[in-house]
Design an enzyme around this catalytic site. Structure first.
Site, mmCIF file in Angstrom:
data_model
loop_
_atom_site.group_PDB
_atom_site.id
_atom_site.type_symbol
_atom_site.label_atom_id
_atom_site.label_comp_id
_atom_site.label_asym_id
_atom_site.label_seq_id
_atom_site.Cartn_x
_atom_site.Cartn_y
_atom_site.Cartn_z
ATOM 1 N N ASP A 1 0.873 -1.168 0.000
ATOM 2 C CA ASP A 1 0.000 0.000 0.000
ATOM 3 C C ASP A 1 0.910 1.218 0.000
ATOM 4 O OD1 ASP A 1 -1.786 2.110 0.723
ATOM 5 O OD2 ASP A 1 -3.159 0.608 1.563
ATOM 6 N N ILE B 1 0.398 3.493 6.281
ATOM 7 C CA ILE B 1 -0.691 3.481 7.271
ATOM 8 C C ILE B 1 -1.664 4.613 6.977
ATOM 9 C CG2 ILE B 1 -1.241 3.654 9.728
ATOM 10 C CD1 ILE B 1 1.650 2.719 10.266
ATOM 11 N N HIS B 2 -2.919 4.289 6.730
ATOM 12 C CA HIS B 2 -3.937 5.322 6.522
ATOM 13 C C HIS B 2 -5.286 4.826 7.020
ATOM 14 C CE1 HIS B 2 -5.478 3.513 2.620
ATOM 15 N NE2 HIS B 2 -4.350 2.880 2.785
ATOM 16 N N GLY B 3 -6.322 5.627 6.814
ATOM 17 C CA GLY B 3 -7.635 5.324 7.387
ATOM 18 C C GLY B 3 -8.123 3.911 7.112
ATOM 19 N N VAL C 1 -6.102 1.434 9.244
ATOM 20 C CA VAL C 1 -6.366 1.525 10.685
ATOM 21 C C VAL C 1 -7.811 1.139 11.007
ATOM 22 C CG1 VAL C 1 -6.528 3.105 12.651
ATOM 23 C CG2 VAL C 1 -4.585 3.256 11.077
#
Lengths: 136, 159
Positions: free
Chosen positions: B8, B12-14, B17
């Site tokens: 990705d 780390i993104h919405g 998470v």
């Protein structure tokens, strides 16, 4: 699914917020979003709201509205003030919505209400200050 | 144990998470990325994006291969994040063979071909994905755990 969710806001930001949340966590069941525009027939919206809640098998409900003193808030309060199965929470934001979807099968409606208020508060941060803190 | 290994380019993104951690009960995110591992600012950004109850480790690819092969994290439920298929190949070169590769967002820019709503590939990425497939590794585009996975092989047939 035991808890239904309704989002009501000025304009369509509630609907858009729901679509953003679903972008992140996938399609959700038992959720309705209402947009209130200028000149909207409020009686009609009230009717729709009552219909959804009265004609649905779901027992408990969380209604999320935008500002505490706005029309969406007032409509919901006037309809459901005496209904203990419905909680009405203002200040809807994406964090509260995501929290709600992730815990609605696990907690009671009262607990969820507390949890999402806690999580929305936590999501409002001065990010530069947080960055400085975390860098230490 | 490694629950999922994901490519990705947002790391780390919405979606990661909110969409993956809870659903798969992940308690440890391992980012393997040479740029981020050497950049304290980027590392702090990632730390800020991770909920307090989730562990975060950021490694270079070399370090990552070593750690993922060691029993260090055997009690954790791990999500490994890499930003490109080339990095997965480097992990393999260093001796870590992922059982399966999940693909999330790979952004579009001019010159790339969009093969999926969230995935665009350039010549280099196509080559890397094909190499992964040739090694017999299952590579699946799946933005969210609840989505139906799409085998990338089927989207690269004509490349």
């Amino acid at each position: 699914m035991s808890i239904g969710v309704i989002i009501i806001t000025h304009g369509d930001f509630g609907e858009k917020m729901l679509s953003a949340a679903q972008e992140m966590i996938g399609k959700q069941d038992a959720v309705w979003a209402f947009s209130i525009f200028r000149g909207e027939n409020l009686e009609l919206i009230k009717e729709n709201l009552k219909n959804i809640i009265e004609n649905n098998k779901l027992k408990e409900w969380i209604i999320l509205v935008d500002i505490p003193g706005g029309t969406p808030a007032r409509i919901c309060l006037s309809l459901f003030l005496k209904n203990d199965d419905v909680e009405i929470i203002s200040g809807v934001n994406l964090s509260s919505l995501l929290k709600l979807f992730s815990c609605r099968d696990k907690l009671s409606v009262k607990e969820i209400a507390e949890q999402i208020i806690f999580d929305s508060h936590k999501s409002i941060q001065n990010l530069k200050s947080k960055f400085s803190e975390m860098k230490k | 144990m490694i629950v999922v290994l994901r490519i990705d380019d947002r790391l780390i993104h919405g979606q990661v998470v909110e969409g993956w951690l809870n659903c798969l009960r992940i308690n440890h995110i391992v980012v393997c990325n040479n740029d981020v591992a050497n950049d304290e600012v980027q590392k702090t950004f990632l730390r800020m994006a991770v909920p307090e109850n989730i562990k975060l480790s950021v490694f270079s690819i070399d370090e990552g291969a070593e750690k993922l092969n060691s029993p260090t994290f055997k009690n954790d439920r791990i999500m490994v994040l890499l930003s490109s298929p080339a990095d997965v190949l480097k992990l393999i070169e260093k001796g870590f063979i992922p059982p399966k590769v999940n693909v999330g967002c790979i952004q579009y820019y001019p010159g790339k071909k969009q093969i999926h709503q969230a995935v665009s590939v350039g010549p280099q990425e196509i080559k890397c994905f094909q190499e992964l497939c040739e090694k017999g590794i299952n590579v699946e585009i799946k933005l969210l755990p609840t989505d139906k996975g799409i085998d990338i092989k089927n989207l690269l047939k004509n490349e």
